[in-house]
Scaffold this active site. Structure first.
Site, PDB file in Angstrom:
ATOM      1  N   ILE A   1       0.826  -1.209   0.000  1.00  0.00           N
ATOM      2  CA  ILE A   1       0.000   0.000   0.000  1.00  0.00           C
ATOM      3  C   ILE A   1       0.862   1.263   0.000  1.00  0.00           C
ATOM      4  O   ILE A   1       0.395   2.342  -0.394  1.00  0.00           O
ATOM      5  CB  ILE A   1      -0.971  -0.041   1.211  1.00  0.00           C
ATOM      6  CG1 ILE A   1      -2.221   0.766   0.952  1.00  0.00           C
ATOM      7  CG2 ILE A   1      -0.285   0.385   2.497  1.00  0.00           C
ATOM      8  CD1 ILE A   1      -3.325   0.539   1.973  1.00  0.00           C
ATOM      9  N   GLN A  51       9.588  -4.767  11.698  1.00  0.00           N
ATOM     10  CA  GLN A  51       8.362  -5.501  11.357  1.00  0.00           C
ATOM     11  C   GLN A  51       7.148  -4.808  11.974  1.00  0.00           C
ATOM     12  O   GLN A  51       7.144  -4.500  13.169  1.00  0.00           O
ATOM     13  CB  GLN A  51       8.451  -6.945  11.871  1.00  0.00           C
ATOM     14  CG  GLN A  51       7.255  -7.800  11.456  1.00  0.00           C
ATOM     15  CD  GLN A  51       7.388  -9.250  11.910  1.00  0.00           C
ATOM     16  OE1 GLN A  51       8.284  -9.592  12.685  1.00  0.00           O
ATOM     17  NE2 GLN A  51       6.481 -10.089  11.438  1.00  0.00           N
ATOM     18  N   HIS A  53       5.822 -12.063   5.712  1.00  0.00           N
ATOM     19  CA  HIS A  53       5.726 -11.520   4.357  1.00  0.00           C
ATOM     20  C   HIS A  53       7.107 -11.191   3.823  1.00  0.00           C
ATOM     21  O   HIS A  53       7.963 -10.680   4.535  1.00  0.00           O
ATOM     22  CB  HIS A  53       4.826 -10.276   4.300  1.00  0.00           C
ATOM     23  CG  HIS A  53       5.167  -9.213   5.301  1.00  0.00           C
ATOM     24  ND1 HIS A  53       4.838  -9.302   6.632  1.00  0.00           N
ATOM     25  CD2 HIS A  53       5.832  -8.032   5.161  1.00  0.00           C
ATOM     26  CE1 HIS A  53       5.272  -8.232   7.266  1.00  0.00           C
ATOM     27  NE2 HIS A  53       5.881  -7.445   6.402  1.00  0.00           N
TER      28      HIS A  53
HETATM   29  P1  AMP Z   1       6.772  -4.707   7.604  1.00  0.00           P
HETATM   30  O1  AMP Z   1       7.101  -3.329   8.100  1.00  0.00           O
HETATM   31  O2  AMP Z   1       7.951  -5.454   7.043  1.00  0.00           O
HETATM   32  O3  AMP Z   1       6.002  -5.504   8.627  1.00  0.00           O
HETATM   33  O4  AMP Z   1       5.859  -4.495   6.333  1.00  0.00           O
HETATM   34  C1  AMP Z   1       4.494  -4.254   6.388  1.00  0.00           C
HETATM   35  C2  AMP Z   1       4.129  -3.688   5.044  1.00  0.00           C
HETATM   36  O5  AMP Z   1       2.732  -3.818   4.879  1.00  0.00           O
HETATM   37  C3  AMP Z   1       4.475  -2.210   4.872  1.00  0.00           C
HETATM   38  O6  AMP Z   1       5.363  -2.054   3.769  1.00  0.00           O
HETATM   39  C4  AMP Z   1       3.123  -1.555   4.617  1.00  0.00           C
HETATM   40  O7  AMP Z   1       3.189  -0.513   3.662  1.00  0.00           O
HETATM   41  C5  AMP Z   1       2.290  -2.728   4.121  1.00  0.00           C
HETATM   42  N1  AMP Z   1       0.856  -2.621   4.346  1.00  0.00           N
HETATM   43  C6  AMP Z   1       0.227  -2.247   5.486  1.00  0.00           C
HETATM   44  N2  AMP Z   1      -1.105  -2.313   5.327  1.00  0.00           N
HETATM   45  C7  AMP Z   1      -1.327  -2.753   4.054  1.00  0.00           C
HETATM   46  C8  AMP Z   1      -2.488  -3.035   3.292  1.00  0.00           C
HETATM   47  N3  AMP Z   1      -3.734  -2.869   3.791  1.00  0.00           N
HETATM   48  N4  AMP Z   1      -2.332  -3.457   2.019  1.00  0.00           N
HETATM   49  C9  AMP Z   1      -1.100  -3.610   1.497  1.00  0.00           C
HETATM   50  N5  AMP Z   1       0.034  -3.387   2.172  1.00  0.00           N
HETATM   51  C10 AMP Z   1      -0.067  -2.961   3.433  1.00  0.00           C
END
Ligand code: AMP
Ligand code: ZN
Length: 114
Positions: free
Chosen positions: A31, A94, A100
């Site tokens: 996102i 994280q 992911h």
């Molecule tokens: P992390 O910081 O490695 O846990 O990554 C989480 C990721 O999820 C971040 O890059 C966010 O931009 C992404 N994210 C959070 N909410 C959403 C969502 N609803 N759809 C897609 N990506 C998301």
């Protein structure tokens, strides 16, 4: 898990731009993209993060690898280069506690990361 953002994306309860899906994995656009290509590749099965990998669920890392490689070919960044990132815990940055793999590419990526 009901209260897990990415489980809810798998269940189509929260929308996402899904770019790939098979029986084990799903991939969608981040996102808040940090590069021209920025996908999140996740196992459909809930695993909180790298610390929760074990002999029974480690196969999911293979599934993530396979999906990520398909996506680099689809995006035509396999040759130009790309990066896989998996953040873990507080120092790792994280923020979502469903495993992911970030697949980043389409520009020259800085090293070392911040
Ligand atoms: P992390 O910081 O490695 O846990 O990554 C989480 C990721 O999820 C971040 O890059 C966010 O931009 C992404 N994210 C959070 N909410 C959403 C969502 N609803 N759809 C897609 N990506 C998301
Ligand atoms: Zn989950």
């Amino acid at each position: 898990l009901d209260n897990c953002l990415f489980c809810n994306i798998v269940a189509r309860k929260i929308p996402a731009k899904i770019v790939y899906e098979d029986e084990n994995t799903i991939a969608f656009n981040d996102i808040n993209p940090q590069a021209p290509t920025h996908f999140l590749v996740i196992p459909k099965k809930h695993i909180s993060g790298l610390n929760d990998l074990n002999d029974e669920n480690l196969i999911n890392m293979m599934h993530l690898s396979k999906t990520a490689n398909q996506l680099t070919k689809q995006e035509e960044i396999a040759e130009s280069g790309y990066r896989w990132v998996i953040n873990s815990g507080k120092d790792g940055g994280q923020t979502v506690f469903h495993l992911h793999l970030h697949l980043l590419g389409g520009r020259n990526l800085n090293w070392p990361p911040g």
